[in-house]
Design a protein around this motif. Structure first.
Motif, PDB file in Angstrom:
ATOM      1  N   ARG A   1       0.842  -1.201   0.000  1.00 42.95           N
ATOM      2  CA  ARG A   1       0.000   0.000   0.000  1.00 42.95           C
ATOM      3  C   ARG A   1       0.878   1.252   0.000  1.00 42.95           C
ATOM      4  O   ARG A   1       0.532   2.263  -0.610  1.00 42.95           O
ATOM      5  CB  ARG A   1      -0.916  -0.002   1.220  1.00 42.95           C
ATOM      6  CG  ARG A   1      -1.928   1.149   1.267  1.00 42.95           C
ATOM      7  CD  ARG A   1      -2.984   1.020   0.202  1.00 42.95           C
ATOM      8  NE  ARG A   1      -4.050   2.009   0.368  1.00 42.95           N
ATOM      9  CZ  ARG A   1      -5.108   2.086  -0.417  1.00 42.95           C
ATOM     10  NH1 ARG A   1      -5.245   1.249  -1.439  1.00 42.95           N
ATOM     11  NH2 ARG A   1      -6.031   3.011  -0.214  1.00 42.95           N
TER      12      ARG A   1
ATOM     13  N   ARG B   1       0.737   4.236  -2.548  1.00 40.81           N
ATOM     14  CA  ARG B   1       0.567   5.598  -2.040  1.00 40.81           C
ATOM     15  C   ARG B   1       1.653   6.528  -2.595  1.00 40.81           C
ATOM     16  O   ARG B   1       1.389   7.701  -2.890  1.00 40.81           O
ATOM     17  CB  ARG B   1       0.652   5.575  -0.513  1.00 40.81           C
ATOM     18  CG  ARG B   1       0.344   6.913   0.126  1.00 40.81           C
ATOM     19  CD  ARG B   1      -1.125   7.216   0.101  1.00 40.81           C
ATOM     20  NE  ARG B   1      -1.403   8.612   0.379  1.00 40.81           N
ATOM     21  CZ  ARG B   1      -2.604   9.062   0.703  1.00 40.81           C
ATOM     22  NH1 ARG B   1      -3.625   8.230   0.789  1.00 40.81           N
ATOM     23  NH2 ARG B   1      -2.794  10.338   0.916  1.00 40.81           N
TER      24      ARG B   1
ATOM     25  N   TYR C   1       0.504   7.425  -5.956  1.00 45.31           N
ATOM     26  CA  TYR C   1      -0.638   8.336  -5.829  1.00 45.31           C
ATOM     27  C   TYR C   1      -0.175   9.745  -5.475  1.00 45.31           C
ATOM     28  O   TYR C   1      -0.609  10.735  -6.066  1.00 45.31           O
ATOM     29  CB  TYR C   1      -1.574   7.784  -4.752  1.00 45.31           C
ATOM     30  CG  TYR C   1      -2.782   8.642  -4.451  1.00 45.31           C
ATOM     31  CD1 TYR C   1      -3.954   8.487  -5.176  1.00 45.31           C
ATOM     32  CD2 TYR C   1      -2.745   9.578  -3.416  1.00 45.31           C
ATOM     33  CE1 TYR C   1      -5.069   9.268  -4.882  1.00 45.31           C
ATOM     34  CE2 TYR C   1      -3.846  10.358  -3.117  1.00 45.31           C
ATOM     35  CZ  TYR C   1      -5.011  10.198  -3.849  1.00 45.31           C
ATOM     36  OH  TYR C   1      -6.110  10.971  -3.565  1.00 45.31           O
ATOM     37  N   ASP C   2       0.715   9.848  -4.499  1.00 40.93           N
ATOM     38  CA  ASP C   2       1.197  11.160  -4.053  1.00 40.93           C
ATOM     39  C   ASP C   2       1.979  11.884  -5.153  1.00 40.93           C
ATOM     40  O   ASP C   2       1.920  13.118  -5.253  1.00 40.93           O
ATOM     41  CB  ASP C   2       2.080  11.002  -2.814  1.00 40.93           C
ATOM     42  CG  ASP C   2       1.284  10.586  -1.575  1.00 40.93           C
ATOM     43  OD1 ASP C   2       0.044  10.709  -1.606  1.00 40.93           O
ATOM     44  OD2 ASP C   2       1.913  10.128  -0.589  1.00 40.93           O
TER      45      ASP C   2
ATOM     46  N   MET D   1      -8.337   4.199  -4.492  1.00 39.35           N
ATOM     47  CA  MET D   1      -7.479   5.362  -4.723  1.00 39.35           C
ATOM     48  C   MET D   1      -7.980   6.079  -5.962  1.00 39.35           C
ATOM     49  O   MET D   1      -8.070   5.481  -7.038  1.00 39.35           O
ATOM     50  CB  MET D   1      -6.026   4.941  -4.943  1.00 39.35           C
ATOM     51  CG  MET D   1      -5.267   4.622  -3.683  1.00 39.35           C
ATOM     52  SD  MET D   1      -3.500   4.392  -4.029  1.00 39.35           S
ATOM     53  CE  MET D   1      -2.853   4.271  -2.361  1.00 39.35           C
TER      54      MET D   1
END
Length: 457
Positions: free
Chosen positions: A198, A202, A205-206, A256
């Motif tokens: 994850r 992430r 995603y960031d 997400m």
């Protein structure tokens, strides 16, 4: 009684099945060169624990496939693909015994009843080591990087999705998903699929959040761009592990997404009807556009079709020798030259009227220059229209002609359901009939014929 394989091309539906005491067994001779390597004697004999022939055949298919792969790996010496073959065989054997395959660590987390069921399934002294490993998770999952998993995805998981696409459609479909993988490798690394956490998701995603909603300065990417990338990775992860038999594996890319808050979806503006009539259909500037591109855009302007639908028309879908000349917009099933269309509702027959009829008489074989190159066509048309001031505003694109077509039909009081049919939009009720004859459709479209300068055809 025993059921044996029949000779000939047709497989015996009851091959490798024997029946004893009302219960079916899978029985198969092990290839002589592999007897020592296999370690199960001369034959494989496994109870299928059912008296139902259909269930026995289904279980037999799984064991047969598992043995075929197992023997193939033995023949090859279990080299590069051996780990994967062994793993897939274990998955299939577990399925044949009524279990989902899980690694030993996951099996240990199951409730005691489930664990005992797995143990009982292989209690027989005749149970081969491969069956025991399948039931109890003793086969290690192969280590595969995300880039390698994407190759498996393309080659083994989604070929059926690509079968009906043209070469160009396949390239565009693949490129979008390849881009997501390439970005992940660049940002996170080409790490093994089972190691993606994850935190890794992430990080990805960031990275895009900083570009979609930066704390300072303008955004460089849209939320939809980021959602496409993450969505492609989410699908790849889920599809890959489902392919390996882990259908309930937690997906690190789940839940997400990026949202645009407080903003309405932007609607493309339509061309004013008088602009099409007085500027587009009269402009000498169009003479500077090559014949095929000009032909496509003129048909689109009159009939409201998608540019991709017109530039990919094969000759047999251009029907001029008919009381009502028309275009057939439908997928191509030709194995040598397939093509999908956007949706099932896009399949339709559109009468040719006005300037569109004259254009298609000039191009009865379609527009080969732009076949399977709709992206190139769209870019060329939008560039030409901007440079020659043929757009009413900077917000207009060539696709705006579809919105104009809808407006023209509304003003001509064309029935709403027929409008949806001619646009290739879905009808939100059960469909009855064929949506009106070609003669009726022609009469309705003639209401929106616009005058034009014949020299621009």
């Amino acid at each position: 009684m025993a059921h044996r394989r029949q000779s000939g091309k047709q497989k015996d539906p009851n091959r490798y099945l024997t029946e004893r005491g009302g219960v079916f067994y899978y029985k198969r001779r092990i290839p002589t060169p592999l007897v020592d390597l296999d370690g199960r004697g001369q034959h494989v004999r496994i109870s299928l624990q059912t008296s139902d022939l259909a269930q026995a055949r289904a279980a037999r298919d799984i064991y047969e496939g598992a043995d075929d792969e197992y023997w193939a790996s033995l023949t090859l010496g279990v080299e590069a693909n051996g780990a994967k073959s062994a793993y897939m065989s274990a998955v299939k054997r577990a399925q044949a015994m009524g279990f989902f395959y899980r690694p030993a660590g996951e099996v240990a987390k199951e409730d005691i009843g489930s664990i005992l069921q797995r143990i009982e399934a292989v209690m027989s002294p005749q149970s081969p080591a491969t069956a025991i490993k399948a039931a109890l998770g003793g086969v290690a999952q192969p280590s595969v990087s995300i880039s390698q998993a994407f190759e498996t995805y393309k080659d083994e998981i989604v070929p059926h999705e690509l079968a009906g696409k043209s070469k160009g459609q396949r390239v565009r479909w693949t490129n979008g998903k390849q881009l997501a993988v390439d970005y992940f490798v660049e940002i996170v690394g080409d790490i093994e699929m089972d190691k993606i956490s994850r935190d890794d998701a992430r990080k990805f995603y960031d990275h895009w959040m900083k570009r979609i909603a930066p704390k300072e300065g303008p955004a460089t990417h849209t939320p939809s761009h980021g959602n496409r990338l993450i969505g492609n990775l989410r699908v790849l992860y889920r599809s890959y592990f489902t392919h390996l038999g882990e259908i309930d594996r937690r997906n690190p890319f789940e839940k997400m997404s990026y949202k645009e808050r407080g903003k309405k979806k932007r609607k493309r503006p339509s061309f004013p009807i008088d602009w099409i009539r007085d500027v587009i259909f009269q402009s000498k500037k169009l003479a500077n556009l090559n014949d095929e591109a000009r032909g496509v855009v003129l048909v689109v302007a009159q009939l409201g079709a998608r540019p991709s639908e017109i530039c990919n028309l094969p000759p047999e879908m251009i029907v001029l020798n008919h009381p009502v000349p028309h275009l057939k917009i439908e997928p191509r099933d030709d194995p040598e030259d397939p093509r999908e269309i956007k949706t099932e509702s896009s399949i339709r027959v559109v009468p040719l009227v006005g300037i569109a009829l004259d254009v298609m008489k000039k191009h009865p074989n379609g527009f080969p220059r732009y076949k399977d190159k709709e992206s190139n066509l769209s870019a060329a048309l939008n560039k030409f229209f901007r440079e020659n001031e043929l757009f009413p505003t900077p917000k207009h694109t060539v696709y705006s002609f579809r919105h104009s077509f809808e407006d023209m039909m509304k003003e001509a009081r064309v029935d709403s359901e027929l409008r949806r049919i001619l646009m290739g939009h879905s009808i939100d009720r059960p469909e009855y009939g064929e949506g009106g004859s070609l003669v009726l459709r022609q009469a309705e479209l003639k209401k929106i014929e616009l005058p034009y300068d014949p020299s621009i055809v």
